[in-house]
Motif scaffolding. Structure first.
Motif, PDB file in Angstrom:
ATOM      1  N   VAL A 356     -17.642 -33.568  18.554  1.00  0.00           N
ATOM      2  CA  VAL A 356     -17.026 -32.366  19.104  1.00  0.00           C
ATOM      3  C   VAL A 356     -18.094 -31.273  19.136  1.00  0.00           C
ATOM      4  O   VAL A 356     -18.674 -30.936  18.103  1.00  0.00           O
ATOM      5  N   VAL A 357     -18.368 -30.780  20.333  1.00  0.00           N
ATOM      6  CA  VAL A 357     -19.396 -29.752  20.478  1.00  0.00           C
ATOM      7  C   VAL A 357     -18.701 -28.403  20.697  1.00  0.00           C
ATOM      8  O   VAL A 357     -17.915 -28.252  21.630  1.00  0.00           O
ATOM      9  N   LEU A 358     -18.960 -27.461  19.822  1.00  0.00           N
ATOM     10  CA  LEU A 358     -18.379 -26.131  19.961  1.00  0.00           C
ATOM     11  C   LEU A 358     -19.462 -25.161  20.422  1.00  0.00           C
ATOM     12  O   LEU A 358     -20.615 -25.254  19.992  1.00  0.00           O
ATOM     13  N   GLN A 359     -19.061 -24.249  21.308  1.00  0.00           N
ATOM     14  CA  GLN A 359     -20.020 -23.261  21.791  1.00  0.00           C
ATOM     15  C   GLN A 359     -20.315 -22.236  20.703  1.00  0.00           C
ATOM     16  O   GLN A 359     -19.504 -22.026  19.804  1.00  0.00           O
ATOM     17  N   ARG A 360     -21.461 -21.601  20.854  1.00  0.00           N
ATOM     18  CA  ARG A 360     -21.841 -20.601  19.866  1.00  0.00           C
ATOM     19  C   ARG A 360     -20.772 -19.509  19.744  1.00  0.00           C
ATOM     20  O   ARG A 360     -20.431 -19.071  18.652  1.00  0.00           O
ATOM     21  N   GLY A 361     -20.220 -19.113  20.880  1.00  0.00           N
ATOM     22  CA  GLY A 361     -19.228 -18.043  20.880  1.00  0.00           C
ATOM     23  C   GLY A 361     -17.937 -18.412  20.157  1.00  0.00           C
ATOM     24  O   GLY A 361     -17.146 -17.548  19.791  1.00  0.00           O
ATOM     25  N   GLN A 362     -17.703 -19.719  19.954  1.00  0.00           N
ATOM     26  CA  GLN A 362     -16.476 -20.141  19.291  1.00  0.00           C
ATOM     27  C   GLN A 362     -16.581 -20.061  17.776  1.00  0.00           C
ATOM     28  O   GLN A 362     -15.587 -20.175  17.074  1.00  0.00           O
ATOM     29  N   ILE A 363     -17.808 -19.939  17.295  1.00  0.00           N
ATOM     30  CA  ILE A 363     -18.001 -19.937  15.845  1.00  0.00           C
ATOM     31  C   ILE A 363     -18.024 -18.490  15.360  1.00  0.00           C
ATOM     32  O   ILE A 363     -18.921 -17.724  15.696  1.00  0.00           O
ATOM     33  N   LYS A 364     -17.005 -18.134  14.609  1.00  0.00           N
ATOM     34  CA  LYS A 364     -16.961 -16.780  14.063  1.00  0.00           C
ATOM     35  C   LYS A 364     -17.466 -16.826  12.637  1.00  0.00           C
ATOM     36  O   LYS A 364     -17.068 -17.689  11.854  1.00  0.00           O
ATOM     37  N   ARG A 365     -18.354 -15.905  12.342  1.00  0.00           N
ATOM     38  CA  ARG A 365     -18.771 -15.836  10.942  1.00  0.00           C
ATOM     39  C   ARG A 365     -17.864 -14.826  10.266  1.00  0.00           C
ATOM     40  O   ARG A 365     -18.017 -13.627  10.441  1.00  0.00           O
ATOM     41  N   GLU A 366     -16.891 -15.318   9.541  1.00  0.00           N
ATOM     42  CA  GLU A 366     -15.919 -14.404   8.962  1.00  0.00           C
ATOM     43  C   GLU A 366     -16.182 -14.193   7.484  1.00  0.00           C
ATOM     44  O   GLU A 366     -16.523 -15.121   6.752  1.00  0.00           O
ATOM     45  N   LYS A 367     -16.001 -12.953   7.075  1.00  0.00           N
ATOM     46  CA  LYS A 367     -16.265 -12.597   5.693  1.00  0.00           C
ATOM     47  C   LYS A 367     -15.206 -13.199   4.786  1.00  0.00           C
ATOM     48  O   LYS A 367     -14.027 -13.219   5.111  1.00  0.00           O
ATOM     49  N   VAL A 368     -15.639 -13.692   3.642  1.00  0.00           N
ATOM     50  CA  VAL A 368     -14.696 -14.225   2.671  1.00  0.00           C
ATOM     51  C   VAL A 368     -14.131 -13.063   1.862  1.00  0.00           C
ATOM     52  O   VAL A 368     -14.878 -12.303   1.253  1.00  0.00           O
ATOM     53  N   LEU A 369     -12.816 -12.918   1.896  1.00  0.00           N
ATOM     54  CA  LEU A 369     -12.172 -11.804   1.183  1.00  0.00           C
ATOM     55  C   LEU A 369     -11.468 -12.340  -0.058  1.00  0.00           C
ATOM     56  O   LEU A 369     -11.255 -13.547  -0.186  1.00  0.00           O
ATOM     57  N   PRO A 370     -11.080 -11.427  -0.954  1.00  0.00           N
ATOM     58  CA  PRO A 370     -10.361 -11.897  -2.150  1.00  0.00           C
ATOM     59  C   PRO A 370      -9.042 -12.560  -1.763  1.00  0.00           C
ATOM     60  O   PRO A 370      -8.431 -12.203  -0.756  1.00  0.00           O
ATOM     61  N   CYS A 371      -8.623 -13.509  -2.583  1.00  0.00           N
ATOM     62  CA  CYS A 371      -7.338 -14.181  -2.372  1.00  0.00           C
ATOM     63  C   CYS A 371      -6.210 -13.172  -2.553  1.00  0.00           C
ATOM     64  O   CYS A 371      -6.193 -12.433  -3.532  1.00  0.00           O
ATOM     65  N   ILE A 372      -5.277 -13.119  -1.597  1.00  0.00           N
ATOM     66  CA  ILE A 372      -4.138 -12.213  -1.743  1.00  0.00           C
ATOM     67  C   ILE A 372      -2.878 -12.970  -2.159  1.00  0.00           C
ATOM     68  O   ILE A 372      -1.779 -12.431  -2.122  1.00  0.00           O
ATOM     69  N   LYS A 373      -3.043 -14.235  -2.527  1.00  0.00           N
ATOM     70  CA  LYS A 373      -1.942 -15.055  -3.049  1.00  0.00           C
ATOM     71  C   LYS A 373      -0.757 -15.123  -2.092  1.00  0.00           C
ATOM     72  O   LYS A 373       0.394 -15.041  -2.491  1.00  0.00           O
ATOM     73  N   CYS A 374      -1.067 -15.269  -0.815  1.00  0.00           N
ATOM     74  CA  CYS A 374       0.001 -15.331   0.181  1.00  0.00           C
ATOM     75  C   CYS A 374       0.743 -16.656   0.113  1.00  0.00           C
ATOM     76  O   CYS A 374       1.844 -16.780   0.615  1.00  0.00           O
ATOM     77  N   GLY A 375       0.110 -17.682  -0.498  1.00  0.00           N
ATOM     78  CA  GLY A 375       0.802 -18.954  -0.659  1.00  0.00           C
ATOM     79  C   GLY A 375       0.815 -19.835   0.578  1.00  0.00           C
ATOM     80  O   GLY A 375       1.468 -20.872   0.598  1.00  0.00           O
ATOM     81  N   ARG A 376       0.085 -19.428   1.618  1.00  0.00           N
ATOM     82  CA  ARG A 376       0.045 -20.240   2.832  1.00  0.00           C
ATOM     83  C   ARG A 376      -0.578 -21.616   2.569  1.00  0.00           C
ATOM     84  O   ARG A 376      -0.152 -22.626   3.129  1.00  0.00           O
TER      85      ARG A 376
END
Lengths: 448, 327
Positions: A356-376
């Motif tokens: 599976v080849v993903l384009q550069r624009g599809q890859i988001k570098r997202e910041k890791v935030l603290p767990c908010i215990k949403c339970g998802r």
């Protein structure tokens, strides 16, 4: 039709199957070089029988099994062995021994490749098991467990049902879908051969409801055989995991590790495995080729290839028209559990169901935030685990607590990390805990 | 192919849902009731809402700056705290009450324990509990008449009920919020609209509000009328006071409620029970604040003992038993 039971957890993911689901399977042809790893399966690596300079033919055994859980390797085409050397293994992520083969373009068949039977009735159970072992058959769904081992359960574990896994729940991939649409009779032939070799009387073909063409093709193909049934499973990731499939189709739960499907009287095999088994019985062809989907927004023309094992990833991507723009990731396998490659010279292995080849624009570098215990993650986990706590224990080094929260039961499907709004690398944390728990257990065992 | 490739562990695709998106969703869900509050109680309500939100956001930013942390007010969580605190206050309260309450909520209840994700009680409710103790007269008495905005000295309908009275507004008035009460708790229809939005967008779990309101309804129905069982007015118990606001928007706070579905049901029922106990037999007319705060404190225990059904264990127990039987 089989009445389905309740499955647990799982998530809805964008399927993206339409990119390649109507692309007919085409032959990928001969690359300049084939790289055959000695370890392409769960268990002990095979041991090489050839050395640099040897000539080999298509289907010739080039590496034999070592130990009970292992799988043989065969030459996918005729040519010369260039080297037996360490190469970067795309899945294991380290250097591993491989046989490097230079095709001569003649594609001469080895004399061992000869038809065994034209009907499942014409070959014995014992011959079928021997054949599965001989041809180096492994599960083609991804885990690559040697099939012959599955086919010979211990006598105290009676098997009553064989599930044929045509779920293909990973987004993007369509290799299983296509093979069911194009070769349903061979798939059924192979399935019946597998059932006979394991001595199982009841077989269920399981397909997710997002593959209507495959469902119709398989429904027709199983009609003559009273022992075969069809289960159409609602689309939900990761229903194609064998534990999840057994739960939703049969209402049984595989015991925790080291529990296996055979503990609840079930064997599960992928449709690709059944197809390979049919090829072996009908033509005597060992496992030297498989169907590989090359897809994703990042390639120009998504395709389904019949590709020789050992074909370089770069060759297949070129064949699919090359990159459609700046490339982000090239994933071996599906986007949920696959491995992102760092080197496109790496070859496909027996367990590679797709690229599976993903384009550069599809890859988001997202910041890791603290767990908010949403339970998802808890609701998403198909194993009913608490990824939030396992990861928290792992991150803070409380290995024993991670173990109590059943870290070892994690199947690494990625549902938790997919769902996490804080973008926490939950699978990584849990894998780390698993590795450390395993290491600790080994150390304890060594002391004793 | 000399392209540089991005290499990360799986999964390689992620849900579009983000923390900021979830928080923004909660803010949006609160807006109808906030607008309703301004319509009902006028400029006072607007000023209290603004003061509370600004105070919460500024307090969080200043605290994070002072402690050299990254400033995270852009995640909207402080906005929610500010809005919720304001909504629990009477519309006639002096502006220093929401200002101080928000600072307490953000700094003492949230940031000191590590900020978003680490607090153990709902910050807005902790802020309310603080100002209720600090200025009992204004927090429990600064009621305004809806629409006319006159100060009223008469007690809220809930206090009327508590005193044994029966003179409470009719059902329609209760639904549209035509009664005295905290500024954000009265517009039941608008609150339910926001709650529905949170349920549909799967931001909250239905178990918490259903457990909470269901317990309150059934409990009041059974025990609500002194001296007679099964004759209490369960519906009024839900519509009066802050039960709807608390059940949909505060008891559902992720950080301070359990992570399992079963745990959230227990949390809702527990909060409903404590509210019921305070309302029927306690000294205060209202118990929602303490009901939720109490369950916040119970959350670690619930999370410890209420775990999901692990895959494969039931069978394991049976298999082990039968294996032992054979031996």
């Amino acid at each position: 039709m089989v009445n389905l039971k309740r499955g647990s957890g799982g998530i809805a993911v964008p399927e993206k199957k339409e990119l390649s689901s109507s692309a007919k399977i085409v032959d990928a042809g001969l690359p300049n070089e084939l790289v055959l790893f000695l370890s392409q399966h769960t268990g002990a690596p095979a041991s090489a029988l050839v050395k640099a300079g040897d000539s080999v033919k298509r289907g010739q055994l080039v590496a034999s099994t070592q130990g009970a859980v292992s799988a043989a390797v065969h030459a996918p085409t005729s040519g010369k062995v260039k080297a037996v050397e360490d190469r970067y293994h795309p899945v294991q992520g380290r250097l591993c021994q491989a046989i490097v083969l230079e095709p001569d373009g003649l594609n001469e068949l080895d004399e061992s490749v000869r038809p065994r039977a034209s009907a499942v009735e014409d070959i014995t159970k014992e011959d079928l098991v021997a054949l599965a072992r001989e041809i180096g058959l492994v599960g083609l769904g991804g885990a690559a467990f040697p099939t012959a081992v599955k086919l010979t359960p211990p006598p105290n574990k009676p098997i009553d049902t064989y599930l044929l896994n045509g779920i293909e729940c990973e987004p993007y991939l369509t290799a299983d879908d296509r093979i069911m649409v194009e070769e349903p009779h061979d798939v059924v032939f192979g399935f019946r051969a597998l059932m006979k070799s394991a001595g199982v009387k009841r077989g269920i073909v399981c397909i997710e409801d997002n593959k209507p063409e495959a469902i119709e093709a398989m429904r027709e193909a199983i009609k003559p055989f009273g022992e075969l049934e069809l289960a159409v499973v609602p689309t939900r990731y990761p229903r194609g995991g064998e534990k999840q499939l057994i739960q939703v189709v049969l209402g049984r739960e595989v015991p925790p590790p080291p529990g296996l499907p055979l503990d609840v009287g079930v064997i599960v095999s992928n449709v690709g495995t059944a197809y390979a088994m049919a090829q072996a019985v009908q033509k005597g062809l060992p496992l030297v080729e498989r169907i590989v989907t090359v897809t994703g927004e990042g390639v120009k023309t998504p395709c389904n290839f019949r590709s020789l094992i050992g074909t370089p990833v770069s060759y297949l991507i070129e064949l699919a028209g090359g990159f459609s723009g700046p490339v982000g990731k090239v994933i071996m396998g599906g986007p949920m559990m696959g491995v992102s490659l760092k080197d496109l010279n790496a070859p496909i292995v027996k367990g590679t169901s797709g690229l599976v080849v993903l384009q550069r624009g599809q890859i988001k570098r997202e910041k890791v935030l603290p767990c908010i215990k949403c339970g998802r993650c808890v609701e998403a986990c198909p194993m009913g685990l608490l990824p939030v706590w396992i990861a928290a224990c792992s991150d803070s080094g409380y290995l024993e607590d991670a173990e109590k929260y059943r870290a070892m039961d994690c199947i690494e499907c990625g549902c938790c990390a997919y769902e996490c709004p804080s973008k926490r690398p939950l699978v990584q944390s849990i894998k780390l805990a698993k590795n450390r728990i395993t290491a600790k257990r080994r150390a304890l065992a060594a002391k004793k | 192919m000399g392209e540089k490739l991005i290499v990360t562990p799986s999964p390689h695709i992620k849900s579009p849902r983000t923390v900021k998106g979830v928080m923004l969703g909660v803010v949006i869900s609160l807006l109808p009731a906030c607008v309703g509050a301004v319509v009902l109680f006028g400029m006072n309500a607007l000023l209290i809402l603004i003061t509370s939100v600004v105070s919460a956001v500024v307090a969080e930013a200043l605290w994070q700056r002072a402690t050299k942390q990254e400033i995270t007010v852009g995640d909207f969580s402080a906005v929610i705290t500010g809005l919720l605190l304001a909504m629990t206050l009477p519309p006639g309260v002096p502006l220093y009450v929401p200002a101080v309450g928000s600072v307490f909520a953000i700094v003492i209840a949230k940031q000191i324990f590590g900020g978003l994700g680490s607090n153990f009680v709902n910050p807005a409710l902790a802020g309310r509990a603080f100002v209720l103790a600090a200025w009992p007269m204004s927090v429990a008495g600064a009621w305004l008449n809806p629409l006319t905005h006159d100060a009223v000295s008469s007690p809220t309908p809930l206090a009327v009920l508590k005193g044994g009275g029966t003179n409470i507004p009719g059902l329609w008035d209760l639904l549209i919020g035509n009664r005295t009460g905290s500024l954000g708790e009265t517009s039941i229809i608008l609150l339910l609209l926001g709650g529905l939005f949170l349920l549909v967008t799967k931001i909250i779990d239905w178990r918490t509000p259903v457990g909470f309101l269901g317990t309150l309804f059934v409990g009041t129905w059974i025990f609500g009328k002194p001296g007679a069982l099964f004759q209490g007015d369960g519906l009024s118990a839900i519509l009066l006071g802050g039960a709807v606001l608390g059940a949909f928007f505060m008891a559902t706070d992720y950080v301070t409620s359990p992570v399992t579905p079963k745990g959230r049901l227990i949390f809702g029922i527990g909060a409903g029970l404590v509210t019921l106990l305070i309302r029927l037999w306690g000294g205060y007319p209202e118990g929602v604040t303490y009901g939720i705060l109490f369950m916040n404190l119970m959350t670690p225990i619930i999370d410890r003992f209420v775990v999901p059904k692990y895959y494969g264990y039931e069978h394991d127990a049976r298999a082990r038993k039968s294996a032992e039987g054979k031996r």
